[in-house]
Write a protein that holds these residues in place. Structure first.
Motif, PDB file in Angstrom:
ATOM      1  N   GLU A 171       0.795  -1.290   0.073  1.00 13.77           N
ATOM      2  CA  GLU A 171       0.050   0.100   0.141  1.00 13.77           C
ATOM      3  C   GLU A 171       0.928   1.117  -0.096  1.00 13.77           C
ATOM      4  O   GLU A 171       0.433   2.291  -0.683  1.00 13.77           O
ATOM      5  N   HIS A 172       1.834   1.307   0.835  1.00 15.69           N
ATOM      6  CA  HIS A 172       2.868   2.217   0.781  1.00 15.69           C
ATOM      7  C   HIS A 172       3.585   2.445  -0.604  1.00 15.69           C
ATOM      8  O   HIS A 172       3.652   3.624  -1.057  1.00 15.69           O
ATOM      9  N   VAL A 195       6.151   8.989   4.042  1.00 16.69           N
ATOM     10  CA  VAL A 195       5.694   7.584   3.554  1.00 16.69           C
ATOM     11  C   VAL A 195       6.913   6.760   3.262  1.00 16.69           C
ATOM     12  O   VAL A 195       6.735   5.487   3.481  1.00 16.69           O
ATOM     13  N   GLN A 196       7.894   7.399   2.596  1.00 13.49           N
ATOM     14  CA  GLN A 196       8.855   6.481   2.291  1.00 13.49           C
ATOM     15  C   GLN A 196       9.742   5.874   3.550  1.00 13.49           C
ATOM     16  O   GLN A 196       9.991   4.801   3.547  1.00 13.49           O
ATOM     17  N   ARG A 197       9.794   6.863   4.768  1.00 11.48           N
ATOM     18  CA  ARG A 197      10.458   6.269   5.920  1.00 11.48           C
ATOM     19  C   ARG A 197       9.564   5.330   6.518  1.00 11.48           C
ATOM     20  O   ARG A 197      10.202   4.351   7.049  1.00 11.48           O
ATOM     21  N   GLU A 235      10.053   1.979   4.455  1.00 10.06           N
ATOM     22  CA  GLU A 235      11.553   1.395   4.945  1.00 10.06           C
ATOM     23  C   GLU A 235      11.476   0.787   6.250  1.00 10.06           C
ATOM     24  O   GLU A 235      11.880  -0.300   6.297  1.00 10.06           O
ATOM     25  N   GLY A 236      10.842   1.656   7.290  1.00 16.10           N
ATOM     26  CA  GLY A 236      10.828   1.080   8.716  1.00 16.10           C
ATOM     27  C   GLY A 236      10.054  -0.442   8.452  1.00 16.10           C
ATOM     28  O   GLY A 236      10.464  -1.383   9.085  1.00 16.10           O
ATOM     29  N   LEU A 237       8.864  -0.388   7.854  1.00 15.73           N
ATOM     30  CA  LEU A 237       8.333  -1.695   7.688  1.00 15.73           C
ATOM     31  C   LEU A 237       9.076  -2.861   7.235  1.00 15.73           C
ATOM     32  O   LEU A 237       8.893  -3.894   7.517  1.00 15.73           O
ATOM     33  N   LEU A 286      11.246  -9.944  11.361  1.00 13.01           N
ATOM     34  CA  LEU A 286      10.500 -11.030  11.532  1.00 13.01           C
ATOM     35  C   LEU A 286      10.844 -12.377  10.796  1.00 13.01           C
ATOM     36  O   LEU A 286      10.594 -13.470  11.057  1.00 13.01           O
ATOM     37  N   ASN A 287      11.381 -12.272   9.569  1.00 13.70           N
ATOM     38  CA  ASN A 287      11.734 -13.183   8.968  1.00 13.70           C
ATOM     39  C   ASN A 287      13.052 -13.884   9.447  1.00 13.70           C
ATOM     40  O   ASN A 287      13.040 -15.471   9.477  1.00 13.70           O
TER      41      ASN A 287
END
Length: 148
Positions: free
Chosen positions: A45-46, A82-84, A87-89, A96-97
């Motif tokens: 979505e981002h 939104v870009q930051r 990147e954080g996500l 998590l991986n």
């Protein structure tokens, strides 16, 4: 507090305890999988938002939801944020991986230690397929207990 840590490190006593621990480990694994999937959807979505607003005039106004409040900003203010966030996500997904791989290894070690094998009832899946097909035909014809 020390006894609680000892309980977690201690080996399960009986077969039921082993089964319960294995089930909880599988549940944790599934939770990690679902969280990764959820965050990957947010990254997607981002990306859509970034691709949509990047070619636009930076002084153009846009709206952004911040903590449940819709805020009016300009594209030049919103785009970097939104870009930051994206990147954080992506960093969280990477962590998590790693946790997922650790949990998979932990589960496989647990399976090897207690010789756990997952049984897949092949005969039942074929029978279930036949039942599903039969019940689908029944639904197409009409309800079984219909009033006359």
């Amino acid at each position: 507090m020390a006894s609680r840590a000892e309980d977690e490190q201690r080996e399960p006593i009986n077969e039921q305890a082993v089964a319960n621990k294995y089930a909880s480990m599988r549940t944790e694994l599934n939770q990690i999988y679902s969280k990764i999937t959820e965050l990957e959807m947010e990254v997607s979505e981002h990306s859509l938002v970034i691709n949509a607003i990047q070619p636009l005039d930076p002084t153009r106004r846009c709206f952004r939801m911040i903590g449940g409040v819709l805020v009016e900003r300009t594209i030049q203010e919103v785009l970097p944020a939104v870009q930051r966030n994206k990147e954080g996500l992506e960093e969280v997904i990477a962590r998590l991986n790693e946790a997922l791989e650790k949990k998979k290894k932990e589960i496989s070690d647990f399976e090897a230690k207690y010789k756990i094998r997952i049984r897949k009832p092949d005969g039942e899946t074929k029978d279930d397929g036949g039942r599903k097909e039969g019940s689908a035909q029944g639904v197409l014809v009409g309800p079984a207990g219909g009033s006359e």
